[in-house]
Enzyme design. Structure first.
Site, short mmCIF file in Angstrom:
data_model
loop_
_atom_site.label_atom_id
_atom_site.label_comp_id
_atom_site.label_asym_id
_atom_site.label_seq_id
_atom_site.Cartn_x
_atom_site.Cartn_y
_atom_site.Cartn_z
N GLU A 222 0.82 -1.20 0.00
CA GLU A 222 0.00 0.00 0.00
C GLU A 222 0.86 1.26 0.00
OE1 GLU A 222 -4.13 0.26 0.73
OE2 GLU A 222 -3.07 -0.53 -1.01
N THR A 275 -6.28 8.15 -4.83
CA THR A 275 -6.03 8.40 -3.41
C THR A 275 -4.99 9.49 -3.19
OG1 THR A 275 -6.60 6.12 -2.87
CG2 THR A 275 -5.31 7.32 -1.24
#
Length: 405
Positions: A222, A275
């Site tokens: 991530e 994001t």
């Protein structure tokens, strides 16, 4: 379970005696070593080396002390590479809803429905090698470079964890990714890919690593694509609701929704909200009053989960005054979508993760369906966006898993 300053400790909390029949332990998962796994249900505050319990007696009483844990976790020292127990392993990981309004970066949950699938194949005689052979469902947008794709990164980190646990490995892995989640959707797309990859690679060696340990591999994946945060990857692997006390060191609290119906209406418009870009919009400073409000509503949100109170959960989810006000205007029609959901009977509505998917909370499926229809209509009429999908789902309590052949 935590190892620090000679202690191993875990605590469990249940509901009040008046609701003991519905009591659910909320398990604390504190991981400071890649091989730790939570097994204890009773606190143990004995110093390492001073525990008088025999191992079997300790297991019967649910107590694991540091000395025993260290013995259990000593990697096998062998010059003979450890072979896989199967040639291929196929794993699924679900979508996740991160933040849940006021829980920015510290709360997320897995939801039923579509997810990502990764097939890992052993490359015997090529230890440490990670290759991505093919990807479907991404319209050709994702790279096959394993060092730049979250699937490859998660697989490589899982191999390192396996080697630390088992000793030298005999094989590397090749990977196929089938994307079931849209990119940049706010549903933990990258986390689902990473979680499925970690679970599949772990499956090749018979799943010796716990899901909690695999979170460490997913976190590094991530970090490469969306930031070092665990509010998607932890629930993707563990299932259910996960509270993230800390990502460094990793400290997780699993929360189980304690009874009652809980439905999420998820509406995803054809609009991408990366994001990284949505994080760039966040304020660098926040007023004290806003922080106090969000902290109070964050406590309300956790309490609602533990009490199984959908109405309070929706009210808390709907109340963010820090992140939603700056991200909402970047999603066309968001204000109208939020209002439409509540008019249709939803308890609350907010942005799922970084968006653009919006999530509303309902106490029954019928109300969830009404809210989803109203949200979709608002996206189309006010936001001028087409809707990719509109679904009503429950919490996924299983998380990532190796699928049967």
């Amino acid at each position: 379970m935590q190892v620090a300053a000679g202690y191993v400790q875990q605590a469990c909390w249940g509901r009040t005696p008046t609701s003991r029949a519905a009591a659910v332990a909320n398990q604390r998962l504190s991981i400071s070593h890649p091989l730790q796994r939570v097994t204890s249900r009773r606190p143990c505050t004995r110093r390492a080396g001073s525990c008088q319990f025999a191992p079997r007696r300790a297991q019967r009483q649910g107590v694991v002390c540091a000395e025993q844990l260290q013995q259990q976790q000593t990697p096998r020292q062998s010059s003979v590479p450890v072979k896989t127990v199967r040639q291929t392993a196929r794993a699924f990981a679900p979508a996740t809803v991160a933040n849940l309004g006021v829980g920015f970066d510290w709360l997320g949950c897995a939801v039923e429905g579509d997810g990502d699938v990764v097939v890992a194949t052993a490359l015997e005689g090529e230890p440490g090698v990670v290759r991505i052979t093919s990807i479907t469902g991404d319209n050709g947008r994702l790279t096959l470079d394993a060092e730049k794709n979250c699937v490859g990164i998660a697989a490589a980190e899982t191999l390192k964890l396996l080697e630390a646990a088992l000793g030298p490995l005999s094989a590397g892995v090749s990977l196929h990714l089938d994307k079931g989640l849209p990119l940049g959707s706010g549903l933990g797309s990258s986390a689902a890919s990473a979680a499925a990859a970690a679970a599949a690679v772990n499956g090749l060696w018979g799943e010796p690593l716990s899901a909690e340990t695999l979170v460490l591999a997913g976190l590094l994946s991530e970090a490469a694509v969306s930031g070092y945060h665990a509010d998607n990857i932890a629930p993707a692997l563990l299932g259910g609701f996960t509270l993230v006390r800390s990502a460094k060191p990793l400290d997780l609290q699993r929360l189980e929704y304690a009874g009652g119906d809980l439905w999420f209406a998820l509406v995803n418009p054809l609009f991408e909200a990366p994001t990284a870009e949505m994080r760039a919009a966040l304020p660098k400073e926040v007023p004290m009053a806003s922080q106090i409000h969000n902290a109070a509503m964050g406590g309300t949100l956790v309490a609602a989960i533990c009490q199984g109170n959908a109405a309070e959960l929706g009210r808390a989810l709907d109340s963010d005054v820090i992140v939603e006000p700056v991200r909402g205007p970047l999603i066309p029609g968001f204000s109208a979508v939020k209002a439409a959901a509540k008019t249709a009977g939803a308890f609350g509505c907010t942005i799922s993760g970084a968006g653009p998917t919006c999530v509303a909370v309902a106490g029954d499926k019928a109300t969830g369906e009404k809210a989803a229809a109203a949200m979709a209509a608002a996206f189309q009429s006010v936001g001028k966006l087409e809707v990719n999908f509109s679904i009503v789902v429950k919490v996924d309590t299983r998380g990532a898993y190796v699928m049967d052949d």
